[in-house]
Design a protein around this motif. Structure first.
Motif, mmCIF file in Angstrom:
data_model
loop_
_atom_site.group_PDB
_atom_site.id
_atom_site.type_symbol
_atom_site.label_atom_id
_atom_site.label_comp_id
_atom_site.label_asym_id
_atom_site.label_seq_id
_atom_site.Cartn_x
_atom_site.Cartn_y
_atom_site.Cartn_z
ATOM 1 N N GLU A 339 -0.237 2.136 9.912
ATOM 2 C CA GLU A 339 -0.186 0.756 8.942
ATOM 3 C C GLU A 339 -1.441 1.167 7.798
ATOM 4 O OE1 GLU A 339 -1.698 -2.091 11.902
ATOM 5 O OE2 GLU A 339 0.037 -2.561 12.598
ATOM 6 N N MET A 340 -2.373 1.859 8.277
ATOM 7 C CA MET A 340 -3.298 2.158 6.880
ATOM 8 C C MET A 340 -2.958 3.207 6.381
ATOM 9 S SD MET A 340 -7.128 2.730 9.252
ATOM 10 C CE MET A 340 -8.047 3.015 7.701
ATOM 11 N N ARG A 341 -1.998 4.069 6.439
ATOM 12 C CA ARG A 341 -1.321 4.878 5.412
ATOM 13 C C ARG A 341 -0.428 4.259 4.591
ATOM 14 N NH1 ARG A 341 0.709 10.030 9.443
ATOM 15 N NH2 ARG A 341 -1.160 11.092 9.240
ATOM 16 N N ALA A 342 0.309 2.942 5.254
ATOM 17 C CA ALA A 342 1.391 2.295 4.389
ATOM 18 C C ALA A 342 0.454 1.439 3.372
ATOM 19 C CB ALA A 342 2.094 1.413 5.423
ATOM 20 N N MET A 343 -0.839 0.948 3.731
ATOM 21 C CA MET A 343 -1.425 -0.060 2.840
ATOM 22 C C MET A 343 -2.298 1.004 1.746
ATOM 23 S SD MET A 343 -3.511 -2.125 5.933
ATOM 24 C CE MET A 343 -4.614 -2.778 4.941
ATOM 25 N N ALA A 344 -2.510 2.266 2.100
ATOM 26 C CA ALA A 344 -3.052 3.210 1.178
ATOM 27 C C ALA A 344 -2.037 3.461 0.211
ATOM 28 C CB ALA A 344 -3.529 4.310 1.890
ATOM 29 N N LYS A 345 -0.785 3.628 0.600
ATOM 30 C CA LYS A 345 0.393 3.767 -0.274
ATOM 31 C C LYS A 345 0.705 2.690 -1.202
ATOM 32 C CE LYS A 345 5.365 5.284 -0.368
ATOM 33 N NZ LYS A 345 6.335 5.684 0.225
ATOM 34 N N ARG A 346 0.625 1.569 -0.518
ATOM 35 C CA ARG A 346 0.833 0.402 -1.302
ATOM 36 C C ARG A 346 -0.295 0.243 -2.264
ATOM 37 N NH1 ARG A 346 3.880 -2.786 -4.329
ATOM 38 N NH2 ARG A 346 3.579 -4.957 -4.160
ATOM 39 N N LEU A 347 -1.577 0.427 -1.909
ATOM 40 C CA LEU A 347 -2.633 0.096 -2.782
ATOM 41 C C LEU A 347 -2.636 1.314 -3.995
ATOM 42 C CD1 LEU A 347 -5.652 -0.938 -3.465
ATOM 43 C CD2 LEU A 347 -6.611 0.793 -2.080
ATOM 44 N N ALA A 348 -2.318 2.455 -3.706
ATOM 45 C CA ALA A 348 -2.063 3.453 -4.716
ATOM 46 C C ALA A 348 -1.001 2.930 -5.917
ATOM 47 C CB ALA A 348 -1.620 4.770 -4.177
ATOM 48 N N GLU A 349 0.173 2.157 -5.478
ATOM 49 C CA GLU A 349 1.130 1.835 -6.149
ATOM 50 C C GLU A 349 0.557 0.694 -7.088
ATOM 51 O OE1 GLU A 349 4.100 0.560 -3.660
ATOM 52 O OE2 GLU A 349 5.130 2.686 -3.298
ATOM 53 N N LEU A 350 -0.175 -0.227 -6.497
ATOM 54 C CA LEU A 350 -1.026 -1.476 -7.116
ATOM 55 C C LEU A 350 -1.820 -0.746 -8.247
ATOM 56 C CD1 LEU A 350 -1.433 -3.842 -4.303
ATOM 57 C CD2 LEU A 350 0.350 -4.037 -6.248
ATOM 58 N N GLU A 351 -2.621 0.333 -7.823
ATOM 59 C CA GLU A 351 -3.689 0.780 -8.661
ATOM 60 C C GLU A 351 -2.946 1.527 -10.091
ATOM 61 O OE1 GLU A 351 -5.871 3.505 -6.355
ATOM 62 O OE2 GLU A 351 -7.398 1.715 -5.966
ATOM 63 N N LYS A 352 -1.860 2.103 -9.695
ATOM 64 C CA LYS A 352 -1.102 2.698 -10.674
ATOM 65 C C LYS A 352 -0.371 1.789 -11.783
ATOM 66 C CE LYS A 352 2.886 5.647 -11.752
ATOM 67 N NZ LYS A 352 4.091 6.464 -11.006
ATOM 68 N N LEU A 353 0.085 0.405 -11.223
ATOM 69 C CA LEU A 353 0.724 -0.602 -11.958
ATOM 70 C C LEU A 353 -0.630 -1.364 -13.063
ATOM 71 C CD1 LEU A 353 3.087 -2.342 -9.724
ATOM 72 C CD2 LEU A 353 3.564 -0.965 -11.592
ATOM 73 N N MET A 354 -1.748 -1.261 -12.265
ATOM 74 C CA MET A 354 -2.723 -2.034 -13.079
ATOM 75 C C MET A 354 -2.961 -1.084 -14.015
ATOM 76 S SD MET A 354 -5.064 -3.444 -9.872
ATOM 77 C CE MET A 354 -6.279 -4.058 -10.843
ATOM 78 N N ALA A 355 -3.229 0.373 -13.844
ATOM 79 C CA ALA A 355 -3.803 1.006 -15.047
ATOM 80 C C ALA A 355 -2.641 1.294 -15.891
ATOM 81 C CB ALA A 355 -3.764 2.863 -14.194
ATOM 82 N N GLU A 356 -1.349 1.059 -15.787
ATOM 83 C CA GLU A 356 -0.352 1.078 -17.030
ATOM 84 C C GLU A 356 -0.424 -0.393 -17.618
ATOM 85 O OE1 GLU A 356 3.205 1.472 -14.745
ATOM 86 O OE2 GLU A 356 3.075 3.609 -14.461
ATOM 87 N N SER A 357 -1.000 -1.433 -17.094
ATOM 88 C CA SER A 357 -1.208 -2.706 -17.793
ATOM 89 C C SER A 357 -2.258 -2.731 -18.517
ATOM 90 C CB SER A 357 -1.255 -3.634 -16.603
ATOM 91 O OG SER A 357 -0.044 -3.921 -15.816
ATOM 92 N N ALA A 358 -3.189 -1.906 -18.067
ATOM 93 C CA ALA A 358 -4.445 -1.765 -18.967
ATOM 94 C C ALA A 358 -4.379 -1.090 -20.305
ATOM 95 C CB ALA A 358 -5.662 -1.416 -17.943
ATOM 96 N N SER A 359 -3.313 -0.028 -20.241
ATOM 97 C CA SER A 359 -3.407 0.751 -21.442
ATOM 98 C C SER A 359 -2.263 0.320 -22.286
ATOM 99 C CB SER A 359 -2.811 2.170 -20.793
ATOM 100 O OG SER A 359 -1.646 2.235 -20.122
ATOM 101 N N ASN A 360 -1.418 -0.693 -21.756
ATOM 102 C CA ASN A 360 -0.437 -1.174 -22.717
ATOM 103 C C ASN A 360 -0.195 -2.739 -22.334
ATOM 104 O OD1 ASN A 360 1.796 -1.685 -24.255
ATOM 105 N ND2 ASN A 360 3.127 -0.210 -23.200
ATOM 106 N N PRO A 361 -1.164 -3.414 -22.850
ATOM 107 C CA PRO A 361 -1.035 -5.153 -22.600
ATOM 108 C C PRO A 361 0.011 -5.800 -23.160
ATOM 109 C CG PRO A 361 -3.279 -4.147 -23.754
ATOM 110 C CD PRO A 361 -2.326 -3.002 -23.612
#
Length: 366
Positions: A339-361
């Motif tokens: 479960e923690m591995r799945a959560m970590a993977k999901r968190l990484a995906e969310l962080e990636k999306l947030m980084a993309e959003s910040a660089s291209n509003p």
């Protein structure tokens, strides 16, 4: 003398119940008594616990000694058995068992010519002392005692009435037994406690000058060892039962009516209240107290005091409910890891999306 189901029922005061279709009859001869699994046709067995009722389907016995509440749960699935209802099935069965088992008598009264008995020892009346036994200086042995071949009783020891010391058991000097004490073969009472001081790079032996006191109605199993105290005596309380290969260290004080299963080990200066039960291979740290009525499960390691009446299990031992929570939690560790591995993977995906959003509003807004 021939026995029948009916005559045995009369002996133990049992009520006979025969189910519809019962193969056996109250007049059937009884040829023996055995446990449920081993009983054959014509033999008697008994039921001790409700959870064993289903095992009656497998038995070949002709009759079973059973509690009335258990008998009420036995139905047509058990047509071949005659039921003998009593309030205490085990006690009744033990009353019957000697009818079919040879019970060896105790040693012949008298002193073997090959026994060594010090001239200063005092032997009570009606004792039996077998070949090769050793009785040291100033020993006092009460009436009706049995000292089996090869047993050794050291100087200054005291035995009460009706004690039994089996072959090759060793009582060192200054060991005191109450009445009706049983010491089984190869047990050793009164050996030096494991006491040393570390001085200038060497272990220096601390003199062990206490004794051992075994109170009345204690039974000590084969190969058990009970060390003498360093200053005061090691004490085993009245009625306590100690299984084979148990080790009790110096200065321990064991309460009354304790029960220790095989391979229990108590380090020095432990103490117990009354009615303490220790399962097989329990190990207890030195200077630990186990309270009255407590119970410790098999293989537990006791490192701190156990309160009165509590049940502890595990290593290190702790209250049963606490240990069960730990066990259930540990069983979920692999699942939680995934479960923690799945959560970590999901968190990484969310962080990636947030980084993309910040660089291209603008893109994020669109």
């Amino acid at each position: 003398m021939a026995h029948t189901i009916e005559s045995i029922a009369s002996l133990i005061g049992a009520r006979i119940v025969t189910l519809d279709g019962c193969v056996a009859t109250p007049q059937e001869p009884v040829t023996g008594a055995a446990a449920i699994e081993q009983a054959k046709s014509g033999e008697l067995t008994f039921l001790s616990e409700d959870r064993h009722i289903s095992r009656l389907k497998e038995t070949n016995a002709s009759a079973v000694v059973i509690h009335p509440s258990q008998a009420a749960r036995v139905n047509a699935d058990y047509p071949r058995l005659v039921l003998l209802e009593v309030e205490d099935p085990q006690a009744a069965f033990l009353q019957v068992l000697p009818l079919f088992r040879m019970i060896r008598s105790r040693l012949k009264r008298g002193i073997s010519p090959s026994a060594f008995i010090s001239s200063t020892a005092r032997i009570g009346e009606n004792c039996a002392i077998g070949p090769g036994a050793y009785i040291g200086e100033d020993v006092i042995i009460g009436d009706d005692c049995d000292i089996h071949p090869g047993a050794s009783i050291g100087a200054g020891s005291r035995l009460g009435r009706d004690c039994q010391i089996y072959s090759n058991a060793v009582l060192y000097h200054e060991v005191s037994l109450g009445d009706r004490v049983i010491i089984h073969a190869n047990a050793v009472l009164g050996a030096d406690g494991f006491g040393y001081r570390f001085e200038q790079g060497r272990f220096i032996k601390v003199p062990q000058l206490g004794g051992v006191i075994i109170e009345s109605d204690v039974e000590i199993g084969a190969g058990a060892t009970i060390d003498r105290g360093a200053v005061d005596a090691t004490v085993i309380g009245a009625g306590t039962k100690i299984d084979n290969m148990v080790m009790i260290g110096h200065n321990c004080r064991v309460g009354r009516n304790n029960v220790f299963a095989a391979q229990v080990g108590l380090a020095g200066s432990c103490s117990t209240g009354d009615y303490v039960r220790l399962g097989g291979q329990v190990g207890v740290k030195d200077h630990t107290h186990m309270g009255t009525g407590c119970m410790v499960g098999a293989k537990a390691g006791v490192h701190r005091n156990v309160p009165d009446g509590e049940t502890w299990i595990g290593y290190p031992a702790s209250p049963e409910a606490e240990q069960k929570r730990l066990v259930f939690t540990l069983k979920r560790v692999p699942e939680m890891r995934e479960e923690m591995r799945a959560m970590a993977k999901r968190l990484a995906e969310l962080e990636k999306l947030m980084a993309e959003s910040a660089s291209n509003p603008l893109k994020a807004a669109g």
